[in-house]
Write a protein that holds these residues in place. Structure first.
Motif, PDB file in Angstrom:
ATOM      1  N   ASP A  45      -9.507 108.880   2.806  1.00  0.00           N
ATOM      2  CA  ASP A  45     -10.483 108.453   3.797  1.00  0.00           C
ATOM      3  C   ASP A  45      -9.869 108.486   5.193  1.00  0.00           C
ATOM      4  OD1 ASP A  45     -12.431 107.660   1.777  1.00  0.00           O
ATOM      5  OD2 ASP A  45     -11.083 105.978   1.363  1.00  0.00           O
ATOM      6  N   TYR A  46      -8.541 108.296   5.229  1.00  0.00           N
ATOM      7  CA  TYR A  46      -7.796 108.303   6.480  1.00  0.00           C
ATOM      8  C   TYR A  46      -6.533 109.135   6.314  1.00  0.00           C
ATOM      9  CZ  TYR A  46     -10.504 104.051   7.576  1.00  0.00           C
ATOM     10  OH  TYR A  46     -11.500 103.147   7.790  1.00  0.00           O
ATOM     11  N   VAL A  47      -6.113 109.768   7.406  1.00  0.00           N
ATOM     12  CA  VAL A  47      -4.792 110.387   7.465  1.00  0.00           C
ATOM     13  C   VAL A  47      -4.039 109.719   8.602  1.00  0.00           C
ATOM     14  CG1 VAL A  47      -3.469 112.490   7.848  1.00  0.00           C
ATOM     15  CG2 VAL A  47      -5.602 112.595   6.585  1.00  0.00           C
ATOM     16  N   THR A  48      -2.799 109.314   8.342  1.00  0.00           N
ATOM     17  CA  THR A  48      -1.971 108.707   9.378  1.00  0.00           C
ATOM     18  C   THR A  48      -0.770 109.605   9.660  1.00  0.00           C
ATOM     19  OG1 THR A  48      -0.749 107.419   7.714  1.00  0.00           O
ATOM     20  CG2 THR A  48      -2.625 106.344   8.790  1.00  0.00           C
ATOM     21  N   ALA A  49      -0.248 109.487  10.875  1.00  0.00           N
ATOM     22  CA  ALA A  49       0.944 110.255  11.253  1.00  0.00           C
ATOM     23  C   ALA A  49       1.620 109.564  12.422  1.00  0.00           C
ATOM     24  CB  ALA A  49       0.565 111.686  11.627  1.00  0.00           C
ATOM     25  N   ARG A  50       2.939 109.594  12.394  1.00  0.00           N
ATOM     26  CA  ARG A  50       3.735 109.001  13.481  1.00  0.00           C
ATOM     27  C   ARG A  50       4.944 109.889  13.737  1.00  0.00           C
ATOM     28  NH1 ARG A  50       8.217 104.924  13.884  1.00  0.00           N
ATOM     29  NH2 ARG A  50       7.782 103.527  15.647  1.00  0.00           N
ATOM     30  N   ALA A  51       5.120 110.264  14.991  1.00  0.00           N
ATOM     31  CA  ALA A  51       6.283 111.053  15.405  1.00  0.00           C
ATOM     32  C   ALA A  51       6.418 112.347  14.607  1.00  0.00           C
ATOM     33  CB  ALA A  51       7.565 110.217  15.272  1.00  0.00           C
ATOM     34  N   VAL A  52       5.280 113.002  14.354  1.00  0.00           N
ATOM     35  CA  VAL A  52       5.297 114.269  13.619  1.00  0.00           C
ATOM     36  C   VAL A  52       5.251 115.445  14.591  1.00  0.00           C
ATOM     37  CG1 VAL A  52       4.081 115.718  11.949  1.00  0.00           C
ATOM     38  CG2 VAL A  52       4.266 113.254  11.558  1.00  0.00           C
ATOM     39  N   SER A  53       4.262 115.457  15.465  1.00  0.00           N
ATOM     40  CA  SER A  53       4.167 116.497  16.483  1.00  0.00           C
ATOM     41  C   SER A  53       3.126 116.091  17.514  1.00  0.00           C
ATOM     42  CB  SER A  53       3.782 117.849  15.855  1.00  0.00           C
ATOM     43  OG  SER A  53       2.411 117.878  15.520  1.00  0.00           O
ATOM     44  N   ALA A  54       3.045 116.880  18.599  1.00  0.00           N
ATOM     45  CA  ALA A  54       2.002 116.646  19.591  1.00  0.00           C
ATOM     46  C   ALA A  54       0.645 116.824  18.922  1.00  0.00           C
ATOM     47  CB  ALA A  54       2.162 117.616  20.757  1.00  0.00           C
ATOM     48  N   LEU A  55      -0.370 116.183  19.469  1.00  0.00           N
ATOM     49  CA  LEU A  55      -1.687 116.153  18.831  1.00  0.00           C
ATOM     50  C   LEU A  55      -2.241 117.555  18.583  1.00  0.00           C
ATOM     51  CD1 LEU A  55      -3.932 114.216  17.841  1.00  0.00           C
ATOM     52  CD2 LEU A  55      -4.967 114.444  20.116  1.00  0.00           C
ATOM     53  N   VAL A  56      -2.057 118.459  19.523  1.00  0.00           N
ATOM     54  CA  VAL A  56      -2.633 119.796  19.379  1.00  0.00           C
ATOM     55  C   VAL A  56      -2.120 120.497  18.120  1.00  0.00           C
ATOM     56  CG1 VAL A  56      -0.884 120.975  20.798  1.00  0.00           C
ATOM     57  CG2 VAL A  56      -3.212 121.920  20.624  1.00  0.00           C
ATOM     58  N   GLY A  57      -0.870 120.247  17.748  1.00  0.00           N
ATOM     59  CA  GLY A  57      -0.323 120.808  16.515  1.00  0.00           C
ATOM     60  C   GLY A  57      -0.606 119.932  15.309  1.00  0.00           C
ATOM     61  N   LEU A  58      -0.671 118.634  15.547  1.00  0.00           N
ATOM     62  CA  LEU A  58      -0.892 117.682  14.463  1.00  0.00           C
ATOM     63  C   LEU A  58      -2.250 117.874  13.808  1.00  0.00           C
ATOM     64  CD1 LEU A  58       0.359 115.176  13.039  1.00  0.00           C
ATOM     65  CD2 LEU A  58      -0.883 113.770  14.707  1.00  0.00           C
ATOM     66  N   LEU A  59      -3.245 118.241  14.597  1.00  0.00           N
ATOM     67  CA  LEU A  59      -4.599 118.411  14.065  1.00  0.00           C
ATOM     68  C   LEU A  59      -4.631 119.427  12.933  1.00  0.00           C
ATOM     69  CD1 LEU A  59      -6.637 118.463  17.408  1.00  0.00           C
ATOM     70  CD2 LEU A  59      -6.333 116.541  15.830  1.00  0.00           C
ATOM     71  N   ASP A  60      -3.859 120.497  13.062  1.00  0.00           N
ATOM     72  CA  ASP A  60      -3.875 121.567  12.057  1.00  0.00           C
ATOM     73  C   ASP A  60      -3.300 121.130  10.714  1.00  0.00           C
ATOM     74  OD1 ASP A  60      -5.058 123.548  13.657  1.00  0.00           O
ATOM     75  OD2 ASP A  60      -3.142 124.090  14.551  1.00  0.00           O
ATOM     76  N   ILE A  61      -2.427 120.133  10.730  1.00  0.00           N
ATOM     77  CA  ILE A  61      -1.789 119.717   9.478  1.00  0.00           C
ATOM     78  C   ILE A  61      -2.335 118.405   8.931  1.00  0.00           C
ATOM     79  CG2 ILE A  61       0.319 121.003   9.995  1.00  0.00           C
ATOM     80  CD1 ILE A  61       1.652 118.317  10.686  1.00  0.00           C
ATOM     81  N   THR A  62      -3.292 117.804   9.652  1.00  0.00           N
ATOM     82  CA  THR A  62      -3.856 116.540   9.177  1.00  0.00           C
ATOM     83  C   THR A  62      -5.351 116.633   8.882  1.00  0.00           C
ATOM     84  OG1 THR A  62      -4.145 115.820  11.483  1.00  0.00           O
ATOM     85  CG2 THR A  62      -2.155 115.074  10.327  1.00  0.00           C
ATOM     86  N   LEU A  63      -6.122 117.157   9.805  1.00  0.00           N
ATOM     87  CA  LEU A  63      -7.580 117.168   9.630  1.00  0.00           C
ATOM     88  C   LEU A  63      -8.045 117.936   8.392  1.00  0.00           C
ATOM     89  CD1 LEU A  63      -9.011 117.381  13.271  1.00  0.00           C
ATOM     90  CD2 LEU A  63      -8.449 115.380  11.874  1.00  0.00           C
ATOM     91  N   PRO A  64      -7.419 119.080   8.024  1.00  0.00           N
ATOM     92  CA  PRO A  64      -7.868 119.768   6.814  1.00  0.00           C
ATOM     93  C   PRO A  64      -7.772 118.910   5.550  1.00  0.00           C
ATOM     94  CG  PRO A  64      -6.563 121.272   8.149  1.00  0.00           C
ATOM     95  CD  PRO A  64      -6.425 119.908   8.765  1.00  0.00           C
ATOM     96  N   ILE A  65      -6.849 117.949   5.520  1.00  0.00           N
ATOM     97  CA  ILE A  65      -6.696 117.069   4.358  1.00  0.00           C
ATOM     98  C   ILE A  65      -7.957 116.241   4.139  1.00  0.00           C
ATOM     99  CG2 ILE A  65      -5.412 115.065   3.463  1.00  0.00           C
ATOM    100  CD1 ILE A  65      -2.919 116.222   4.850  1.00  0.00           C
ATOM    101  N   LEU A  66      -8.647 115.916   5.227  1.00  0.00           N
ATOM    102  CA  LEU A  66      -9.855 115.088   5.143  1.00  0.00           C
ATOM    103  C   LEU A  66     -11.062 115.859   4.630  1.00  0.00           C
ATOM    104  CD1 LEU A  66      -9.451 113.197   8.527  1.00  0.00           C
ATOM    105  CD2 LEU A  66      -9.149 112.227   6.244  1.00  0.00           C
ATOM    106  N   ARG A  67     -10.963 117.170   4.622  1.00  0.00           N
ATOM    107  CA  ARG A  67     -12.023 118.051   4.105  1.00  0.00           C
ATOM    108  C   ARG A  67     -13.396 117.718   4.708  1.00  0.00           C
ATOM    109  NH1 ARG A  67     -10.638 118.313  -2.294  1.00  0.00           N
ATOM    110  NH2 ARG A  67      -9.978 116.164  -1.965  1.00  0.00           N
TER     111      ARG A  67
END
Length: 214
Positions: A139-161
């Protein structure tokens, strides 16, 4: 590491920890002990971070729980030392956490800590975030100190389908990162993008969170 070298929990940080963790505070203390000992020995945490493990790291992460509804499933991308994943799992036993971490040495450490703390609401998925799509329901994806948001979106949002929320723990650059990521946010069909503040009444330095709702 001797007991005297462990970070001391006192003052406003103690008050915050008691409110956030309640009767699970002993588990949080045990987790911090792991961070301050084997976490440093295995390179998950820098030795200079020990004095501020509570304020800058554990409490900073745990307060994000206020944005997560009851009984939700959470995927923590790039868990590393369990920040914020293990903090949330300790603070909120009602949540179902999946820690997504590609590096074996970190996975081994996380597994040892979870077993020692007896946490039953946490699973570990050894995987790159990009490859975890379809392998975990969240239901949620969390991330801390992974990457800048522009890159983070590609590796987090797809998980939410296509449905759910990203809670990205950020610093003062949050607004700038959102501006740089605007095109990609539109590409993924983000319905809402907000900058939230967690722990305002608990922490001297509240936590800045970028919330992306699909």
């Amino acid at each position: 590491m001797s007991e005297t070298e462990l970070p001391v929990l006192q003052g406003t940080e103690l008050e915050a920890a008691e409110k956030i963790f309640g009767d699970r505070l002993p588990l949080a203390k045990r987790y911090v002990e792991h961070l301050a000992t084997s976490g440093i020995e295995r390179g998950l945490i820098g030795p200079r971070e020990v004095p501020r493990l509570w304020g800058r790291h554990v409490l900073n992460c745990a307060v994000v729980e206020e944005f997560i509804v009851e009984n939700a499933s959470v995927a923590d991308v790039g868990s590393g030392a369990g920040l914020p994943g293990l903090c949330l799992a300790i603070a909120r036993p009602d949540l179902s956490l999946t820690l997504i971490e590609p590096l074996e040495r970190r996975v081994i450490w996380l597994d040892e800590v979870i077993e020692d703390l007896g946490l039953e609401n946490v699973d570990i998925l050894r995987s790159r975030a990009e490859q975890a799509v379809g392998m975990v329901d969240a239901d949620y994806v969390t991330a801390r100190a992974v990457s800048a948001l522009v890159g983070l979106l590609d590796i987090t949002l797809p998980i939410l389908r296509g449905q759910g929320e990203l809670l990205a723990l950020k610093g003062r650059s949050a607004a700038e990162e959102i501006t740089k990521a605007r095109k990609k946010l539109n590409k993924y069909g983000a319905r809402e993008v907000d900058i939230l503040t967690a722990g305002e009444t608990l922490l001297e330095e509240p936590t800045t969170v970028v919330q992306v709702i699909l």
